[in-house]
Design a protein around this motif. Sequence first.
Motif, PDB file in Angstrom:
ATOM      1  N   HIS A  45       0.845  -1.204   0.000  1.00 40.68           N
ATOM      2  CA  HIS A  45       0.000   0.000   0.000  1.00 40.68           C
ATOM      3  C   HIS A  45       0.878   1.251   0.000  1.00 40.68           C
ATOM      4  O   HIS A  45       1.794   1.379   0.809  1.00 40.68           O
ATOM      5  N   PHE A  46       0.570   2.170  -0.908  1.00 41.68           N
ATOM      6  CA  PHE A  46       1.206   3.489  -0.930  1.00 41.68           C
ATOM      7  C   PHE A  46       0.101   4.536  -1.040  1.00 41.68           C
ATOM      8  O   PHE A  46      -0.856   4.357  -1.799  1.00 41.68           O
ATOM      9  N   ASP A  47       0.256   5.614  -0.302  1.00 50.88           N
ATOM     10  CA  ASP A  47      -0.712   6.707  -0.354  1.00 50.88           C
ATOM     11  C   ASP A  47      -0.446   7.624  -1.545  1.00 50.88           C
ATOM     12  O   ASP A  47      -1.363   8.253  -2.074  1.00 50.88           O
ATOM     13  N   LEU A  48       0.837   7.690  -1.954  1.00 50.89           N
ATOM     14  CA  LEU A  48       1.233   8.589  -3.034  1.00 50.89           C
ATOM     15  C   LEU A  48       2.292   7.939  -3.901  1.00 50.89           C
ATOM     16  O   LEU A  48       3.253   7.367  -3.385  1.00 50.89           O
ATOM     17  N   LEU A  49       2.110   8.057  -5.212  1.00 52.62           N
ATOM     18  CA  LEU A  49       3.143   7.735  -6.183  1.00 52.62           C
ATOM     19  C   LEU A  49       3.708   9.068  -6.647  1.00 52.62           C
ATOM     20  O   LEU A  49       2.985   9.878  -7.233  1.00 52.62           O
ATOM     21  N   LEU A  50       4.968   9.312  -6.345  1.00 49.43           N
ATOM     22  CA  LEU A  50       5.666  10.519  -6.776  1.00 49.43           C
ATOM     23  C   LEU A  50       6.648  10.073  -7.842  1.00 49.43           C
ATOM     24  O   LEU A  50       7.607   9.358  -7.545  1.00 49.43           O
ATOM     25  N   VAL A  76      -1.363  10.487  -7.240  1.00 51.13           N
ATOM     26  CA  VAL A  76      -0.209  10.581  -8.136  1.00 51.13           C
ATOM     27  C   VAL A  76       0.244  12.027  -8.240  1.00 51.13           C
ATOM     28  O   VAL A  76      -0.567  12.943  -8.383  1.00 51.13           O
ATOM     29  N   MET A  77       1.570  12.203  -8.166  1.00 51.24           N
ATOM     30  CA  MET A  77       2.178  13.506  -8.406  1.00 51.24           C
ATOM     31  C   MET A  77       3.393  13.278  -9.307  1.00 51.24           C
ATOM     32  O   MET A  77       4.175  12.360  -9.067  1.00 51.24           O
ATOM     33  N   PHE A  78       3.501  14.092 -10.353  1.00 53.72           N
ATOM     34  CA  PHE A  78       4.621  13.987 -11.285  1.00 53.72           C
ATOM     35  C   PHE A  78       5.642  15.080 -11.014  1.00 53.72           C
ATOM     36  O   PHE A  78       5.286  16.188 -10.605  1.00 53.72           O
ATOM     37  N   ILE A  79       6.899  14.765 -11.323  1.00 54.38           N
ATOM     38  CA  ILE A  79       7.957  15.763 -11.350  1.00 54.38           C
ATOM     39  C   ILE A  79       8.640  15.646 -12.710  1.00 54.38           C
ATOM     40  O   ILE A  79       8.853  14.557 -13.211  1.00 54.38           O
ATOM     41  N   LYS A  97      -1.065  15.893  -9.938  1.00 55.23           N
ATOM     42  CA  LYS A  97      -0.377  17.181  -9.798  1.00 55.23           C
ATOM     43  C   LYS A  97       0.950  17.075 -10.542  1.00 55.23           C
ATOM     44  O   LYS A  97       1.600  16.029 -10.512  1.00 55.23           O
ATOM     45  N   VAL A  98       1.370  18.137 -11.212  1.00 49.73           N
ATOM     46  CA  VAL A  98       2.644  18.145 -11.928  1.00 49.73           C
ATOM     47  C   VAL A  98       3.512  19.263 -11.372  1.00 49.73           C
ATOM     48  O   VAL A  98       3.102  20.424 -11.362  1.00 49.73           O
ATOM     49  N   LEU A 115      -1.890  17.928  -0.509  1.00 50.79           N
ATOM     50  CA  LEU A 115      -2.566  16.772  -1.094  1.00 50.79           C
ATOM     51  C   LEU A 115      -3.249  15.925  -0.030  1.00 50.79           C
ATOM     52  O   LEU A 115      -4.336  15.405  -0.242  1.00 50.79           O
ATOM     53  N   PHE A 116      -2.620  15.837   1.129  1.00 49.91           N
ATOM     54  CA  PHE A 116      -3.181  15.046   2.220  1.00 49.91           C
ATOM     55  C   PHE A 116      -3.782  15.922   3.324  1.00 49.91           C
ATOM     56  O   PHE A 116      -4.117  15.427   4.393  1.00 49.91           O
TER      57      PHE A 116
END
Length: 125
Positions: A45-50, A76-79, A97-98, A115-116
């Motif tokens: 389990h992951f709350d966020l994929l960065l 999901v958040m992109f960089i 989010k980017v 985000l959280f």
Amino acid sequence: MIRILLAEDEEAMRTYLHRALENAGYEVVAVNKGTTALPLLQTHHFDLLLSDIVMPEMDGIELAQRCAQVSPTTKVMFITGFAAVSMRASKEAPQAKVLSKPFHLKHLVAEVEQLFERAPARGPR
């Protein structure tokens, strides 16, 4: 504790982000490519994929699309350092989010906190 899966192919950036997010109080698992991240999303389990967008083997957009299938509650958040890629990400994964490189670590942490809906961190924990 919020768990973050960080997928970033550039080692220095991955180390830098990993350390900053842990210092802000997050649990972080860092990998160097999307093909390594995907099995983790399927089994943990992951709350966020960065994720970086431009990576070898599987780009961040494809990783995010697969994440939505196997772990739909993971945000999901992109960089990225590429403006054109940022526009593609916004079109193909509008819920994500980017963040465009370069960015300040405080900005990244603030975006994750927002985000959280979490109160800002007060230094290392």
